[in-house]
Scaffold this motif. Structure first.
Motif, PDB file in Angstrom:
ATOM      1  N   THR A 179       0.860  -1.179   0.000  1.00 13.77           N
ATOM      2  CA  THR A 179       0.000   0.000   0.000  1.00 13.77           C
ATOM      3  C   THR A 179       0.894   1.226   0.000  1.00 13.77           C
ATOM      4  OG1 THR A 179      -1.766  -1.114   1.225  1.00 13.77           O
ATOM      5  CG2 THR A 179      -1.771   1.295   1.256  1.00 13.77           C
ATOM      6  N   VAL A 180       0.608   2.189  -0.871  1.00 17.50           N
ATOM      7  CA  VAL A 180       1.421   3.400  -0.983  1.00 17.50           C
ATOM      8  C   VAL A 180       0.591   4.617  -0.586  1.00 17.50           C
ATOM      9  CG1 VAL A 180       2.771   4.872  -2.528  1.00 17.50           C
ATOM     10  CG2 VAL A 180       2.775   2.394  -2.863  1.00 17.50           C
ATOM     11  N   ILE A 181       1.172   5.448   0.285  1.00 13.03           N
ATOM     12  CA  ILE A 181       0.550   6.719   0.646  1.00 13.03           C
ATOM     13  C   ILE A 181       1.394   7.849   0.076  1.00 13.03           C
ATOM     14  CG2 ILE A 181       0.000   8.302   2.532  1.00 13.03           C
ATOM     15  CD1 ILE A 181      -0.705   5.997   4.248  1.00 13.03           C
ATOM     16  N   ASN A 182       0.791   8.675  -0.771  1.00 15.87           N
ATOM     17  CA  ASN A 182       1.481   9.846  -1.295  1.00 15.87           C
ATOM     18  C   ASN A 182       0.449  10.878  -1.713  1.00 15.87           C
ATOM     19  OD1 ASN A 182       0.568   9.085  -3.914  1.00 15.87           O
ATOM     20  ND2 ASN A 182       2.353   7.764  -4.149  1.00 15.87           N
ATOM     21  N   ARG A 183       0.918  11.949  -2.313  1.00 18.92           N
ATOM     22  CA  ARG A 183       0.005  13.022  -2.708  1.00 18.92           C
ATOM     23  C   ARG A 183      -0.693  12.762  -4.030  1.00 18.92           C
ATOM     24  NH1 ARG A 183       3.586  18.392  -1.037  1.00 18.92           N
ATOM     25  NH2 ARG A 183       3.615  18.003   1.207  1.00 18.92           N
ATOM     26  N   GLY A 184      -0.353  11.663  -4.659  1.00 23.24           N
ATOM     27  CA  GLY A 184      -1.052  11.282  -5.880  1.00 23.24           C
ATOM     28  C   GLY A 184      -0.560  11.941  -7.146  1.00 23.24           C
ATOM     29  N   THR A 185       0.617  12.570  -7.088  1.00 22.48           N
ATOM     30  CA  THR A 185       1.146  13.246  -8.281  1.00 22.48           C
ATOM     31  C   THR A 185       1.453  12.249  -9.387  1.00 22.48           C
ATOM     32  OG1 THR A 185       2.118  14.916  -6.834  1.00 22.48           O
ATOM     33  CG2 THR A 185       2.887  14.866  -9.114  1.00 22.48           C
ATOM     34  N   TYR A 186       2.091  11.139  -9.013  1.00 21.96           N
ATOM     35  CA  TYR A 186       2.414  10.085  -9.977  1.00 21.96           C
ATOM     36  C   TYR A 186       1.815   8.775  -9.480  1.00 21.96           C
ATOM     37  CZ  TYR A 186       5.799  13.434 -11.783  1.00 21.96           C
ATOM     38  OH  TYR A 186       6.386  14.550 -12.307  1.00 21.96           O
ATOM     39  N   SER A 187       0.962   8.178 -10.293  1.00 21.59           N
ATOM     40  CA  SER A 187       0.271   6.962  -9.889  1.00 21.59           C
ATOM     41  C   SER A 187       1.174   5.740 -10.013  1.00 21.59           C
ATOM     42  CB  SER A 187      -0.977   6.754 -10.748  1.00 21.59           C
ATOM     43  OG  SER A 187      -1.617   5.545 -10.418  1.00 21.59           O
ATOM     44  N   LEU A 188       0.968   4.776  -9.113  1.00 18.72           N
ATOM     45  CA  LEU A 188       1.680   3.504  -9.145  1.00 18.72           C
ATOM     46  C   LEU A 188       0.709   2.340  -9.329  1.00 18.72           C
ATOM     47  CD1 LEU A 188       4.134   4.159  -6.178  1.00 18.72           C
ATOM     48  CD2 LEU A 188       4.723   4.121  -8.593  1.00 18.72           C
ATOM     49  N   ARG A 189      -0.532   2.653  -9.665  1.00 16.13           N
ATOM     50  CA  ARG A 189      -1.551   1.609  -9.742  1.00 16.13           C
ATOM     51  C   ARG A 189      -1.245   0.562 -10.805  1.00 16.13           C
ATOM     52  NH1 ARG A 189      -7.009   5.357  -9.010  1.00 16.13           N
ATOM     53  NH2 ARG A 189      -6.599   5.933  -6.835  1.00 16.13           N
ATOM     54  N   GLU A 190      -0.497   0.969 -11.835  1.00 11.60           N
ATOM     55  CA  GLU A 190      -0.166  -0.009 -12.875  1.00 11.60           C
ATOM     56  C   GLU A 190       0.724  -1.128 -12.343  1.00 11.60           C
ATOM     57  OE1 GLU A 190       3.169   3.050 -13.176  1.00 11.60           O
ATOM     58  OE2 GLU A 190       1.004   3.044 -12.764  1.00 11.60           O
ATOM     59  N   LEU A 191       1.305  -0.909 -11.158  1.00 10.13           N
ATOM     60  CA  LEU A 191       2.143  -1.934 -10.536  1.00 10.13           C
ATOM     61  C   LEU A 191       1.325  -2.880  -9.668  1.00 10.13           C
ATOM     62  CD1 LEU A 191       5.178   0.300  -9.468  1.00 10.13           C
ATOM     63  CD2 LEU A 191       4.949  -1.099 -11.526  1.00 10.13           C
ATOM     64  N   GLY A 192       0.034  -2.649  -9.589  1.00  9.84           N
ATOM     65  CA  GLY A 192      -0.827  -3.528  -8.817  1.00  9.84           C
ATOM     66  C   GLY A 192      -0.839  -3.247  -7.329  1.00  9.84           C
ATOM     67  N   VAL A 193      -0.459  -2.036  -6.934  1.00  6.42           N
ATOM     68  CA  VAL A 193      -0.457  -1.678  -5.518  1.00  6.42           C
ATOM     69  C   VAL A 193      -1.700  -0.848  -5.196  1.00  6.42           C
ATOM     70  CG1 VAL A 193       2.054  -1.678  -5.507  1.00  6.42           C
ATOM     71  CG2 VAL A 193       0.837   0.481  -5.823  1.00  6.42           C
ATOM     72  N   ARG A 194      -2.030  -0.802  -3.930  1.00  3.98           N
ATOM     73  CA  ARG A 194      -3.127   0.055  -3.489  1.00  3.98           C
ATOM     74  C   ARG A 194      -2.565   1.424  -3.167  1.00  3.98           C
ATOM     75  NH1 ARG A 194      -6.411   0.199   1.979  1.00  3.98           N
ATOM     76  NH2 ARG A 194      -4.513  -0.766   2.732  1.00  3.98           N
ATOM     77  N   GLU A 195      -3.234   2.470  -3.597  1.00  2.50           N
ATOM     78  CA  GLU A 195      -2.779   3.834  -3.355  1.00  2.50           C
ATOM     79  C   GLU A 195      -3.765   4.583  -2.472  1.00  2.50           C
ATOM     80  OE1 GLU A 195      -0.011   5.627  -6.759  1.00  2.50           O
ATOM     81  OE2 GLU A 195      -2.071   5.330  -7.430  1.00  2.50           O
ATOM     82  N   LEU A 196      -3.229   5.297  -1.509  1.00  6.49           N
ATOM     83  CA  LEU A 196      -4.010   6.190  -0.668  1.00  6.49           C
ATOM     84  C   LEU A 196      -3.453   7.590  -0.841  1.00  6.49           C
ATOM     85  CD1 LEU A 196      -4.162   4.077   2.630  1.00  6.49           C
ATOM     86  CD2 LEU A 196      -5.902   4.222   0.832  1.00  6.49           C
ATOM     87  N   CYS A 197      -4.321   8.537  -1.153  1.00  4.36           N
ATOM     88  CA  CYS A 197      -3.871   9.916  -1.392  1.00  4.36           C
ATOM     89  C   CYS A 197      -4.007  10.733  -0.119  1.00  4.36           C
ATOM     90  CB  CYS A 197      -4.729  10.561  -2.472  1.00  4.36           C
ATOM     91  SG  CYS A 197      -3.843  10.799  -3.972  1.00  4.36           S
ATOM     92  N   GLY A 198      -2.986  11.517   0.206  1.00  6.04           N
ATOM     93  CA  GLY A 198      -3.079  12.385   1.366  1.00  6.04           C
ATOM     94  C   GLY A 198      -1.756  13.019   1.712  1.00  6.04           C
ATOM     95  N   ASP A 199      -1.811  13.961   2.640  1.00 10.85           N
ATOM     96  CA  ASP A 199      -0.635  14.681   3.120  1.00 10.85           C
ATOM     97  C   ASP A 199      -0.187  14.050   4.429  1.00 10.85           C
ATOM     98  OD1 ASP A 199       1.208  16.459   4.206  1.00 10.85           O
ATOM     99  OD2 ASP A 199       0.154  18.226   3.456  1.00 10.85           O
ATOM    100  N   ARG A 200       1.072  13.636   4.506  1.00 10.08           N
ATOM    101  CA  ARG A 200       1.554  12.939   5.686  1.00 10.08           C
ATOM    102  C   ARG A 200       1.454  13.790   6.949  1.00 10.08           C
ATOM    103  NH1 ARG A 200       7.090  10.726   5.615  1.00 10.08           N
ATOM    104  NH2 ARG A 200       6.655  10.498   7.848  1.00 10.08           N
TER     105      ARG A 200
END
Length: 298
Positions: free
Chosen positions: A27-48
């Protein structure tokens, strides 16, 4: 293994996620500038820095890998607010945390810098030093295992920093390769895939708990060796542009590595080799791979 990656969409983090996602639940948490979904990971958008982001995460993770903690309080905010449990926290620090001017190769027990330096670089160093103290204190308080990785100058595909990529861009677009003639400094690189594999070797590895590791290649590099590696990678397709340091600056060509002996800081990778089994790619081979990757981009 369930891994929570903080950051991870740019360079070092991106390469780690590419490797880790092949065999782990990421699972990746970032601001969503560059997506990693093509790698099959779950993404959560937000500010740490948003406490609610962490409170809303109720599930447990085996490991947190933190690529983007830069300021004091960044790690504490995660661990004090995380809704779920975590077994190990891996923090990506830097070899720049060591006290400047220490003679010989800096090892993991070399004292960390206590002085303040001006500018962006000074703030970066101070933040990483503070966070190394913070991860130890916060993890001990919550009985979480932790590991600190201190990479040297990272290079390789996806590098967005104007270092080797800036020179490769000149090679591809202008067919010239700057050769800095009067630089006497030495420096060390680490190929990004090697650095990513170092993280994999630390995951739930009891030997790595409570430890810090320098990540750097074997070679002590110079601007001359840097030039020779890129020239070999281009296989004669570029013209040498001989410049002094001052001439490079006047032409807007970056000098991202130590240019003088006074600026030189060198590090030992012995601990990572012995305890983690790290093997670092030969610099010439790593730079050839990097050139091939960026040639298609530029």
């Amino acid at each position: 293994m369930k891994i929570l990656v903080i950051g991870g969409s740019y360079f070092y983090g991106r390469v780690f996620v590419m490797l880790a996602s092949k065999e782990h639940d990421v699972t990746v948490i970032n601001r969503g500038t560059y997506s990693l979904r093509e790698l099959g990971v779950r993404e959560l958008c937000g500010d740490r820095k948003d406490e609610n982001l962490w409170k809303d995460i109720r599930e447990d993770f085996d490991v947190i890998v933190d690529f983007c903690a830069y300021e004091e309080g960044d790690i504490a905010k995660v661990l004090r607010n995380l809704g779920g449990k975590v077994n190990q926290y891996v923090f990506i620090s830097t070899v720049d945390v060591y006290e400047r001017g220490t003679k010989g190769l800096k090892r993991e027990d070399t004292p960390l810098e206590t002085r303040s330096f001006p500018g962006e670089a000074g703030s970066y160093i101070a933040g990483k030093v503070a966070l190394e103290r913070e991860i130890r204190e916060e993890c001990e308080r919550k009985a979480i295992h932790y590991t600190v990785l201190r990479p040297a100058i990272l290079y390789g595909p996806f590098n967005y920093a104007p270092r080797e990529s800036a020179y490769i861009q000149l090679m591809v677009q202008n067919h010239v390769l700057p050769h800095i003639s009067d630089a006497s400094g030495q420096f060390q690189f680490v190929y990004v895939k090697d650095a990513a594999e170092a993280i994999l070797k630390c995951l739930l590895n009891e030997k790595a708990y409570g430890q810090a590791y320098n990540l750097c290649g074997e070679e002590r590099l110079t601007y001359d060796l840097f030039f020779e590696a890129l020239k070999k990678a281009a296989d004669g397709e570029v013209t040498e542009l001989l410049l002094t340091c001052q001439g490079a600056l006047e032409q807007g060509i970056p000098l991202p590595f130590s240019v003088s002996e006074a600026e030189t800081e060198l590090y030992s990778n012995e601990k990572s080799r012995l305890e983690l089994g790290m093997r670092y790619i030969d610099f010439m081979e790593g730079m050839m791979r990097t050139y091939r990757a960026f040639r298609g981009v530029f």
